[in-house]
Design a protein around this motif. Structure first.
Motif, PDB file in Angstrom:
ATOM      1  N   VAL A 111     -33.153 -23.903  35.035  1.00 36.43           N
ATOM      2  CA  VAL A 111     -32.316 -22.747  34.717  1.00 36.43           C
ATOM      3  C   VAL A 111     -32.878 -22.056  33.481  1.00 36.43           C
ATOM      4  O   VAL A 111     -33.576 -22.666  32.657  1.00 36.43           O
TER       5      VAL A 111
ATOM      6  N   ASN B 183     -21.159 -25.630  40.964  1.00 35.94           N
ATOM      7  CA  ASN B 183     -21.907 -24.938  39.914  1.00 35.94           C
ATOM      8  C   ASN B 183     -23.268 -24.534  40.468  1.00 35.94           C
ATOM      9  O   ASN B 183     -24.234 -25.295  40.414  1.00 35.94           O
TER      10      ASN B 183
ATOM     11  N   GLN C 130     -26.563 -22.191  40.398  1.00 36.13           N
ATOM     12  CA  GLN C 130     -27.323 -21.482  39.378  1.00 36.13           C
ATOM     13  C   GLN C 130     -28.610 -20.909  39.964  1.00 36.13           C
ATOM     14  O   GLN C 130     -29.194 -21.505  40.881  1.00 36.13           O
TER      15      GLN C 130
ATOM     16  N   MET D 247     -22.722 -20.771  40.717  1.00 34.69           N
ATOM     17  CA  MET D 247     -23.453 -20.009  39.719  1.00 34.69           C
ATOM     18  C   MET D 247     -22.648 -19.895  38.450  1.00 34.69           C
ATOM     19  O   MET D 247     -21.447 -20.130  38.434  1.00 34.69           O
ATOM     20  N   THR D 248     -23.288 -19.493  37.359  1.00 33.54           N
ATOM     21  CA  THR D 248     -22.612 -19.363  36.082  1.00 33.54           C
ATOM     22  C   THR D 248     -22.183 -17.924  35.899  1.00 33.54           C
ATOM     23  O   THR D 248     -22.957 -17.006  36.060  1.00 33.54           O
TER      24      THR D 248
END
Length: 872
Positions: free
Chosen positions: A154, A116, A118, A1-2
């Motif tokens: 996203v 990564n 998201q 996730m960011t």
């Protein structure tokens, strides 16, 4: 996730506290102290999602820079922040820090092996967030249109300037969306599709009161009251019954049915359909009771708009007294108050018109009556808003015997910011009335002007035809902060009769008593005003004066006062005019009140000293009342009072009394007693509510029409933070009865008081119930097992490394090593077994020890236990 760059070190520590999915709460809390923050990002960088730079713990803080154990300790798992694995999560959704609801959140790894992860967004999720899809770019709209089931879109690729973060520890999705892309709605707006009709349930609320007074001459009187409000919910339908039973010594038991009706709401037209007993809304005509069918706008369905209104009732009691409030002949409230000034501000709205009669029965049996004006504010509406009401059925008034047919309808519409038009008509047996009016919302305040034409015919009386003109004004004067809630003047010709007056005269006429009509109103001036003087206090005034065509006397009723705080001392001066039943005379009462706390603690009692002068007989009374509260939720309250009355025609007298109250988990209990020259007084009362549904039965000490059932298995004893005095019962249920319909309500559980080993997955939930709904809120719990604290060392005598993981036989993380080598375990499923302590990879970086959780002397399992052991 960011992740976004955090703004301060506190947020960094919080992120690390929640970071590792395998880390137990104790480990995270200890290790978070040693987190080192990253380089700060500027404000521009925080406006978009950024991959946070690697954050590392400094091992030198653990056991010292030269500690061999510290150098071998592997804490790399804490370096990645709040990382979540791909999957579907059920999480709380927040948009621009505002709670929206609980949603399914898919997390996907955008590039395999990149780490990564998201949150992915779909059309349905964007609509739930309040995003106006028509304002998205054509490219974003095309992406949504072509979105396949497994594809991940996203938020920044769909909405320019937006970003989202997912908190794995809190199970929370935060989205930041520019205001330009959101649907424009009023503050506090909740989309009707998220209104909750609740579950099928049966409800019962009660309020019981017994008031007894006895004279030294063996004369005594006992007055009993039981008010009941029963209901049954089925989908959107609400079946309600409201009634009461009163009994007086030497008299008959009187049963009164106030309302019985079935009701349901219609979100599309923001209205309620009522079948049975109801009250007309009184916005154009005076409110009255109808038994039949009513369809009317429900202001509560509008966000942050003007809603149902009920006035505050103020008064003065000379002793422990019974206060009864009547409207249109119906008892709508009764309670017992202590000596001194009282204030009742929790009346249910029962219509917009019809004064409230406040009957105060003192401990010696004497009564005095006051009247509180109760009328609608000026009828100005916002542009485009329409309110209406239509009622048809039998006229309902307990003070007369006849029940004639009546049809009443009225409507209001805001045409512009300046102009609102309204009107209505009443068609009944031998009575017709029509009204037309206008409300102007100007910079000088809101003005209302209307005229009503009425015609009534009687069997033995001449017909009545006449007009009534009303001018109303309302304004908040900003420079002086003066709130003129309502100033109104009504003038009626001699032939005009309101519908209520016409029905009263008709009832008297049918019994050949038409000449005993109490009074036909001529003019009436009404005022309700509140003036804030900021640090100098506040002033309030409410009352009316009116004269009549068929009698010379003028009725004047008022309540006025001034309150100010001087340091810790509160000072109040007030005056009131009321009717004394025993002498059938009006009299004025003037009061000076001083209040101050008796100490500095949270539970310090307060003193209230009151001086009262009564113009009826020139008597003076000095009262002293000391009151306070105790308990976590201030569930215990108490008061003692003493007073001396002198002057006037009667001999001087002294009175001593006291009152106590207890907010128990199942009911509110209250009692009082007093003694004076010639009489004694006692009273007792209780109130509360009960709800039954398919899953069980729950009770509450509080009352209210819209409720929530908390279902929290194994959470017995947990406190409901948003409902004082309410705790989860042994069956895992609690009842919250103070919810606001059609608005977002927050219901929170306090983990304090939970059994050891039981965890709440969430402590807070939100719900928007419809009016009268009983909604069910399920708080998921995890019975993590038993807790054990082990004092231990390694076989060579060295302390175990601080922060080392503790694993059970299945490899599950059940704790960590705290200061001094103590092992803190949480969630042991077995009463005995073996634990492994691990502080690195490879040989020599782990050890094991056995444990056993003993039982206490009665054979019961201890909630937690201390023991010793050696790790080999």
């Amino acid at each position: 996730m960011t992740n976004r760059v955090q703004k301060n070190s506190k947020e960094i520590r919080t992120a690390h506290k929640k970071a590792p999915s395998r880390l137990c709460p104790v480990s995270a809390a200890l290790l978070s102290v040693f987190a080192l923050g990253p380089v700060w990002a500027d404000e521009a960088a925080q406006a978009k999602p950024i991959q946070v730079a690697a954050v590392e713990f400094n091992q030198d803080f653990l056991n010292g820079p030269n500690s061999p154990a510290a150098s071998k300790l592997d804490i790399s798992r804490f370096n990645k922040g709040n990382v979540a694995l791909p999957g579907d999560y059920r999480a709380a959704l927040y948009v621009n820090q505002m709670w929206i609801g609980v949603v399914e959140v898919p997390l996907r790894e955008l590039q395999k092996g990149s780490g990564n992860v998201q949150p992915c967004f779909s059309r349905d999720l964007l609509e739930r967030m309040g995003v106006d899809l028509n304002r998205l770019s054509p490219i974003a709209q095309a992406k949504l249109q072509a979105q396949a089931g497994a594809s991940c879109l996203v938020l920044p690729d769909l909405v320019d300037g937006a970003f989202a973060t997912f908190d794995n520890g809190e199970q929370r999705l935060d989205a930041s969306v520019p205001q330009a892309f959101l649907n424009r709605s009023a503050r506090g707006y909740v989309d009707p599709q998220y209104w909750d009709d609740g579950i099928p349930a049966a409800t019962l609320q009660y309020n019981a009161n017994v008031f007894h007074s006895a004279g030294d001459n063996n004369a005594s009187s006992t007055q009993s009251y039981l008010g009941l409000n029963a209901g049954l919910n089925a989908g959107p339908w609400r079946l309600r019954y409201n009634g009461n039973v009163t009994h007086n010594t030497g008299g008959d038991t009187h049963y009164q049915s106030i309302q019985s009706y079935a009701q349901r709401g219609f979100a599309d037209i923001k209205s309620q359909l009522t079948v049975g007993d109801s009250f007309t809304d009184g916005s154009v005509f005076d409110s009255f009771g109808v038994r039949g069918i009513q369809l009317a706008s429900d202001d509560r369905m509008y966000p942050e708009s003007q809603r149902g209104y009920a006035p505050t009732v103020r008064g003065i009691a000379n002793s422990n007294a019974k206060v009864q409030i009547r409207q249109n002949g119906n008892i709508i409230y009764e309670t017992t108050v202590a000596a001194g000034p009282f204030e009742i501000n929790d009346l249910y709205p029962t219509g917009y018109g019809g004064n409230l009669d406040v009957i105060v029965t003192e401990a010696d049996g004497s009564q005095h009556v006051s009247s509180v004006p109760y009328a609608s504010p000026v009828n100005a509406l916002r542009p485009g808003i329409t309110r209406y009401s239509a009622s048809v059925g039998q006229y309902r008034n307990t003070s007369i015997r006849s029940t004639p047919f009546v049809f009443e309808t009225n409507a209001q519409h805001g045409f512009s910011n300046l102009f609102t038009g309204y009107g209505g008509t009443i068609v009944a047996e031998d009575y017709v009335s029509a009204a037309l009016g206008v409300a102007l919302n100007t910079e000088y305040g809101a003005f209302g002007l209307d005229i009503t034409q009425a015609s009534a015919s009687f069997r033995n009386q001449p017909d009545h035809n006449g007009q009534s003109v009303r001018l109303a004004y309302s304004r908040l004067f900003s420079p002086t902060n003066t709130n003129l809630t309502l100033a109104a003047y009504r003038y009626s010709t001699s032939g005009f009769l309101s519908y209520t007056d016409a029905m009263t005269l008709r009832d008297l006429d049918d019994r050949n008593l038409g000449n005993f009509m109490a009074g036909i109103q001529k003019g009436r001036l009404q005022l309700t005003l509140n003036q804030s003087l900021e640090k100098w206090g506040s002033v309030y005034l409410s009352g009316y004066t009116q004269d009549y065509w068929n009698k010379s006397n003028r009725d004047t009723q008022f309540q006025a006062g001034y309150n100010v705080s001087v340091g810790r001392v509160g000072v109040g001066v007030s005056a009131a005019r009321e009717f004394d039943v025993s002498t059938a005379r009006w009299n004025n009462r003037y009061m000076l009140n001083l209040s101050l706390p008796l100490g500095n603690g949270a539970y310090a009692p307060s003193s209230n000293t009151t001086y009262t002068h009564d113009t009826r007989d020139g008597s003076n009374q000095l009262q002293e009342n000391i009151s306070g509260a105790l308990g976590t939720d201030r569930e215990f309250n108490y008061g003692i009072n003493a007073s001396r009355t002198s002057g006037g025609m009667a001999d001087s007298s002294n009175t001593f009394g006291g009152n106590v109250g207890y907010l128990s988990p199942v009911a509110q209990l209250r009692a009082s007693a007093s003694r004076s020259n010639g009489y004694t007084q006692t009273s007792a009362g209780m109130s509360g509510g009960i709800v039954a549904w398919q899953g069980g039965v729950a009770v509450t000490p509080n009352t209210g029409d819209t409720m929530a059932i908390i279902d929290a298995k194994d959470a017995a004893g947990a406190r409901v933070a948003t409902a004082p005095g309410v705790r989860v019962d042994p069956w895992g249920h609690a009842l919250v009865s103070n919810l606001t319909p059609f608005s977002m309500n927050n219901v929170e559980l306090d983990p304090k008081g939970l059994p050891m080993g039981v965890q709440l997955k969430t402590t807070e939930m939100h719900v928007a119930p419809t009016a009268g709904a009983v909604v069910k809120l399920k708080f998921d719990t995890v019975n993590a097992g038993k807790a054990l604290i082990i004092r231990t060392k390694r076989a060579n005598g060295e302390a175990l490394p601080f922060g080392a993981e503790v694993l059970d036989s299945a490899g599950n993380n059940v704790g960590s090593v705290a200061q001094g080598g103590r092992i803190m375990t949480y969630g042991l499923k077995q009463d005995q077994g073996e634990l492994t302590v691990k502080w690195g990879e490879g040989k020599g970086n782990s050890c094991s020890l056995g444990y056993s959780i003993p039982k206490d002397g009665e054979g019961k399992q201890a909630p937690y236990y201390f023991t010793d052991g050696e790790c080999r």
